[in-house]
Design a protein around this motif. Structure first.
Motif, PDB file in Angstrom:
ATOM      1  N   ASP A  71     -10.509   5.946   8.535  1.00  0.00           N
ATOM      2  CA  ASP A  71     -10.223   6.501   9.868  1.00  0.00           C
ATOM      3  C   ASP A  71      -8.813   7.062  10.006  1.00  0.00           C
ATOM      4  N   VAL A  72      -8.103   7.207   8.885  1.00  0.00           N
ATOM      5  CA  VAL A  72      -6.741   7.729   8.951  1.00  0.00           C
ATOM      6  C   VAL A  72      -6.648   8.971   8.068  1.00  0.00           C
ATOM      7  N   PRO A  73      -5.672   9.823   8.271  1.00  0.00           N
ATOM      8  CA  PRO A  73      -5.518  11.019   7.416  1.00  0.00           C
ATOM      9  C   PRO A  73      -5.350  10.638   5.946  1.00  0.00           C
ATOM     10  N   GLU A  74      -5.723  11.560   5.067  1.00  0.00           N
ATOM     11  CA  GLU A  74      -5.719  11.262   3.642  1.00  0.00           C
ATOM     12  C   GLU A  74      -4.339  10.889   3.128  1.00  0.00           C
ATOM     13  N   GLU A  75      -3.299  11.608   3.548  1.00  0.00           N
ATOM     14  CA  GLU A  75      -1.955  11.307   3.055  1.00  0.00           C
ATOM     15  C   GLU A  75      -1.522   9.900   3.447  1.00  0.00           C
ATOM     16  N   ARG A  76      -1.844   9.528   4.663  1.00  0.00           N
ATOM     17  CA  ARG A  76      -1.478   8.179   5.103  1.00  0.00           C
ATOM     18  C   ARG A  76      -2.283   7.128   4.359  1.00  0.00           C
ATOM     19  N   ALA A  77      -3.568   7.404   4.091  1.00  0.00           N
ATOM     20  CA  ALA A  77      -4.386   6.466   3.333  1.00  0.00           C
ATOM     21  C   ALA A  77      -3.867   6.317   1.905  1.00  0.00           C
ATOM     22  N   LEU A  78      -3.481   7.431   1.275  1.00  0.00           N
ATOM     23  CA  LEU A  78      -2.924   7.358  -0.076  1.00  0.00           C
ATOM     24  C   LEU A  78      -1.617   6.582  -0.098  1.00  0.00           C
ATOM     25  N   SER A  79      -0.801   6.755   0.949  1.00  0.00           N
ATOM     26  CA  SER A  79       0.447   6.005   1.036  1.00  0.00           C
ATOM     27  C   SER A  79       0.182   4.512   1.159  1.00  0.00           C
ATOM     28  N   SER A  80      -0.806   4.147   1.956  1.00  0.00           N
ATOM     29  CA  SER A  80      -1.160   2.730   2.095  1.00  0.00           C
ATOM     30  C   SER A  80      -1.662   2.164   0.774  1.00  0.00           C
ATOM     31  N   LEU A  81      -2.429   2.963   0.016  1.00  0.00           N
ATOM     32  CA  LEU A  81      -2.912   2.499  -1.280  1.00  0.00           C
ATOM     33  C   LEU A  81      -1.761   2.300  -2.254  1.00  0.00           C
ATOM     34  N   ARG A  82      -0.808   3.226  -2.276  1.00  0.00           N
ATOM     35  CA  ARG A  82       0.340   3.071  -3.181  1.00  0.00           C
ATOM     36  C   ARG A  82       1.114   1.804  -2.854  1.00  0.00           C
ATOM     37  N   THR A  83       1.299   1.528  -1.576  1.00  0.00           N
ATOM     38  CA  THR A  83       2.018   0.312  -1.174  1.00  0.00           C
ATOM     39  C   THR A  83       1.270  -0.936  -1.625  1.00  0.00           C
ATOM     40  N   ALA A  84      -0.051  -0.935  -1.442  1.00  0.00           N
ATOM     41  CA  ALA A  84      -0.845  -2.095  -1.836  1.00  0.00           C
ATOM     42  C   ALA A  84      -0.797  -2.312  -3.342  1.00  0.00           C
ATOM     43  N   LEU A  85      -0.893  -1.237  -4.132  1.00  0.00           N
ATOM     44  CA  LEU A  85      -0.844  -1.372  -5.588  1.00  0.00           C
ATOM     45  C   LEU A  85       0.523  -1.856  -6.050  1.00  0.00           C
ATOM     46  N   TRP A  86       1.575  -1.381  -5.380  1.00  0.00           N
ATOM     47  CA  TRP A  86       2.925  -1.840  -5.738  1.00  0.00           C
ATOM     48  C   TRP A  86       3.046  -3.338  -5.484  1.00  0.00           C
ATOM     49  N   ARG A  87       2.510  -3.821  -4.364  1.00  0.00           N
ATOM     50  CA  ARG A  87       2.578  -5.253  -4.055  1.00  0.00           C
ATOM     51  C   ARG A  87       1.796  -6.062  -5.083  1.00  0.00           C
TER      52      ARG A  87
END
Length: 294
Positions: free
Chosen positions: A66-82
């Motif tokens: 439900d969020v724009p693709e760029e924001r979703a990709l940013s959230s995924l990068r943060t999760a993978l970094w954690r």
């Protein structure tokens, strides 16, 4: 993401195996040590386990639809970094794809492999593996769209696997194992007719007519109560032969009783038996006085 102990990384010789459990609920084990994973990161690990080889864009779209693709990709990068900050991280990133580390054992893969063994037959260990792998739903309590789709896919896989296992064991004469598999399928989907039909067949194969008829009527009552439906003709045909003598006896009984000379209905006059002599009642004791109105 932390464990109760600090296990070594996966490239160290002798490192304990990593198990990811998604059937029956999320659990990540490093050897026998449970690894504590926050709920948000559990979703990331689970979707990567269920979508091997998916691109980052696909994963981000599934996790944050439900969020724009760029924001979703940013959230995924943060999760993978954690996740990569923890030595227990079960993931590997390669270019645009993220997948589970090859050393991680996924219980969903065990279920799929067990179903394949049952279909192919010939593996003596297939029955035990199928029963262990086929008793739990995928991530119960999770309602993401990607979970619901995979849950139904795996549920159908489990049901067909258990039913095939029950049919194979019945054909081989292993009635106890057949009944166990059929009952597991019945517990997974109580209104599904196929496992009930298998239970009736197994009881009949053992010569347990009462158990077979009882199982039939239990299912018939359940189906009528829940859906206002009758069992299929194939289900009814299984017990028709068993019930036929009972039905015939029930139909014969009233006619037999009507013509049975040994039974006498109330008020019915019958002929006296041979040699019987009629005698008048004795009157030498006198007659009682007539009653009058006082």
């Amino acid at each position: 993401m932390t464990g109760q102990a600090s296990p070594p990384t996966s490239d160290v010789p002798g490192d304990p195996p990593v198990h990811l459990h998604l059937l029956g609920g999320f659990r990540l084990l490093h050897g026998d040590t449970p690894v504590v994973v926050p709920r948000g990161l559990q979703r990331v690990i689970a979707v990567i386990g269920l979508r091997p080889g998916a691109t980052r864009s696909n994963l981000a779209g599934l996790l944050w639809p439900d969020v724009p693709e760029e924001r979703a990709l940013s959230s995924l990068r943060t999760a993978l970094w954690r996740l990569r900050q923890d030595p227990c991280c079960p993931l590997l990133a390669s270019g645009d794809t993220v997948r589970l580390d090859p050393t991680v054992r996924l219980d969903v893969d065990d279920l799929v492999a067990a179903a394949a063994r049952v279909r192919s037959g010939g593996d003596p260990h297939a029955a035990a593996l199928a029963l262990v792998a086929g008793t739990r739903d995928l991530l119960p309590g999770w309602y993401d769209d990607w979970v619901l789709l995979d849950r139904e896919r795996l549920r159908q896989l489990r049901l067909h696997m258990l039913e095939q296992l029950a049919a194979d064991q019945l054909e081989a004469g292993r009635h106890g194992e057949a009944l166990q598999a059929a009952l597991e399928a019945m517990a997974a989907e109580p209104l599904r007719e196929t496992p009930h039909r298998l239970v009736v067949r197994i009881h009949l194969a053992e010569g347990n007519a009462f158990e077979a008829v009882h199982a039939f009527y239990v299912y018939r009552d359940l189906l009528m109560r829940e859906l206002r439906l009758e069992p299929s003709p194939a289900m009814c045909a299984l017990v028709d032969e068993t019930l036929a003598p009972i039905r015939q006896a029930t139909r014969r009984t009233p006619a037999t009783r009507r013509h049975d000379p040994s039974e006498r209905r109330a008020g019915q006059v019958t002929a006296p038996p041979p040699g019987w002599t009629h005698r008048e009642p004795r009157t030498d004791r006198g007659t009682p006085p007539a009653r009058g109105v006082r």
